[in-house]
Design an enzyme around this catalytic site. Structure first.
Site, PDB file in Angstrom:
ATOM      1  N   SER A   1      -2.682  -0.623   9.866  1.00 18.19           N
ATOM      2  CA  SER A   1      -2.139   1.248   9.023  1.00 18.19           C
ATOM      3  C   SER A   1      -3.906   1.270   7.749  1.00 18.19           C
ATOM      4  CB  SER A   1      -1.349   0.124   7.510  1.00 18.19           C
ATOM      5  OG  SER A   1      -0.925   1.308   7.151  1.00 18.19           O
ATOM      6  N   ASN A   2      -2.682   2.289   6.922  1.00 18.56           N
ATOM      7  CA  ASN A   2      -4.001   2.727   6.252  1.00 18.56           C
ATOM      8  C   ASN A   2      -3.646   3.503   4.174  1.00 18.56           C
ATOM      9  OD1 ASN A   2      -2.653   5.238   5.817  1.00 18.56           O
ATOM     10  ND2 ASN A   2      -2.249   5.758   8.229  1.00 18.56           N
ATOM     11  N   PRO A   3      -4.390   3.481   3.822  1.00 18.34           N
ATOM     12  CA  PRO A   3      -3.816   3.241   2.455  1.00 18.34           C
ATOM     13  C   PRO A   3      -3.457   4.704   2.182  1.00 18.34           C
ATOM     14  CG  PRO A   3      -6.710   3.850   2.358  1.00 18.34           C
ATOM     15  CD  PRO A   3      -5.485   3.890   3.783  1.00 18.34           C
TER      16      PRO A   3
END
Ligand code: CTP
Length: 397
Positions: free
Chosen positions: A211-213
């Site tokens: 995922s990513n932030p």
């Protein structure tokens, strides 16, 4: 009608300036958000701290305040776009004359020129002054400009003389404000807008994912800005922890593939804003059970996800405005222009991941809105930049 509306209250230097404090309160009681701009002479009647603490916001007086930050001296432009209504109460003969002649020598009069919303002027002065030919001419002039004028009421004036010139009762000002706001049709009324927001998760197994932030804040800000402009908004969002509004259609997704499937139902929308940070890769194999660690190296085979923005760009109907985002770490404008072309988007909103107070989780942002004819730069909270960018987009449609 005033609930949730944004009012810029302009206060000029007449004795009725003290009544503007209570007027501000009345607008707030009716559910409106109020910001105040005062002429320098109004500050001789009421301290600007009074308005600042009641409105919860700085009060704009000078165009070039002594310790202004770069964004402060352009505030009249932003406030002029931010407001649903600009009310000048009380409005002295002097400010009226400036408005009638396009003079913009302080923040209040500059905001009049910058305003994109309706303007309501409440002229308030001594009866003799109100009857003067110049005031009469100036009132006619501002009405010819399309500004609204609420006539003063008669009664005892500050001079002790009875005449016409008193600030109208608050009920009357609020009623007129509601009528004006009620008569404007928001530019996205009847339009279907879809905004995607937040990250996607590409599961490797039930407890691990790529995922990513992304927080979803920028996408949500775009969705709320579209809703304010009257659109029927659907927010398709990945897993986010920010609170989401109740009064908005929402679809929760997890993976890039979920997002792709969800958006296909809306391919005909009037506007699609792809603010989601969609994962570019997904594991080829998704394990049903938690993968046990081996003794040595582990490898995950990845495959590209569908580029949803490109997919939408390929089949974009004529009536649709397609907006993409670009998060870059280098060559921002060059890369963003390439994305605009490659993905056949109408607009790209680009920002540097590396810029201070910008990017994924921050509440503020500096963005560059670009299309084939050029670019604009906006800085501020994510709500402010979303709104400014959307205003430019909507005006161009
Ligand atoms: N996007 C998309 N589908 C993907 C990846 C990205 O629709 N699978 C959209 C994003 O929502 C954004 C735009 O494409 O509106 C640009 O995303 P970005 O991550 O900046 O660029 P990529 O196309 O992924 O290219 P790169 O990672 O090489 O910069």
């Amino acid at each position: 009608m005033l609930s949730g509306k944004r009012i810029v209250l302009g206060v000029t230097g007449g004795i009725a300036a003290y009544k503007a404090v209570f007027l501000l309160r009345e607008y707030q009681k009716a559910g409106a958000e109020v910001r105040v701009t005062m002429t320098p002479s109004a500050t001789r009647f009421v301290g600007l701290e009074t308005f600042a603490s009641l409105s919860g916001h700085d009060v704009a007086v000078e165009i070039f305040p002594e310790e202004a930050g770069a964004d402060e001296w352009t505030r009249h432009i932003y406030w002029g776009e931010w407001a649903d209504l600009f009310v000048i109460a009380p409005c002295t003969g002097n400010t009226l004359a400036k408005i009638a002649n396009g003079i913009s020598d302080n923040m209040l009069t500059a905001t009049v020129l910058a305003a994109r919303c309706p303007i309501l002027i409440c002229p308030t002065m001594d009866g003799e002054m109100y009857d003067s030919p110049s005031v009469e001419r100036n009132l006619k002039q501002v009405q010819d400009f399309g500004y609204h004028v609420l006539e003063p009421e008669s009664g005892f004036l500050a001079s002790g003389i009875e005449g016409k010139g008193r600030l109208p009762e608050f009920d009357s000002i609020l009623e007129t404000s509601s009528e004006i706001i009620g008569s404007i049709e928001a530019p996205l009324t009847g339009k279907k807008v879809v905004v995607t927001a937040g990250p996607t998760r590409e599961h490797i197994d039930p407890v691990r994912f790529i995922s990513n932030p992304s927080s979803g804040k920028m996408g949500l800000a775009m969705a709320q800005a579209a809703q304010r402009l009257g659109a029927d908004v659907t927010l398709i969002h990945g897993p986010v922890s920010i609170p989401l509004p109740e009064d908005m259609h929402k679809i929760a997704i997890t993976s890039a593939d979920d997002l792709f499937k969800a958006i296909q139902r809306f391919a005909e929308a009037d506007m699609i804003v792809m603010a989601a940070a969609v994962s570019d890769f997904t594991p080829v194999e998704v394990h049903d059970h938690k993968v046990k660690k081996g003794n040595g190296e582990s490898k995950i085979e990845l495959t590209n996800t569908v580029d949803i923005l490109s997919w939408l760009g390929e089949r974009k109907p004529d009536h649709q405005t397609l907006v993409g985002f670009a998060m870059e770490t280098e060559n921002l404008l060059e890369n963003a222009h390439q994305k605009l072309k490659k993905k056949n988007a109408d607009w790209i909103i680009a920002n540097y991941l590396s810029e201070k107070a910008s990017g994924f989780e921050s509440d503020t942002n500096t963005v560059h809105l670009l299309n084939t004819s050029g670019d604009h730069t906006f800085s501020g909270t994510k709500s402010e930049v979303a709104e400014q960018a959307l205003n430019v987009i909507v005006r161009a449609v």
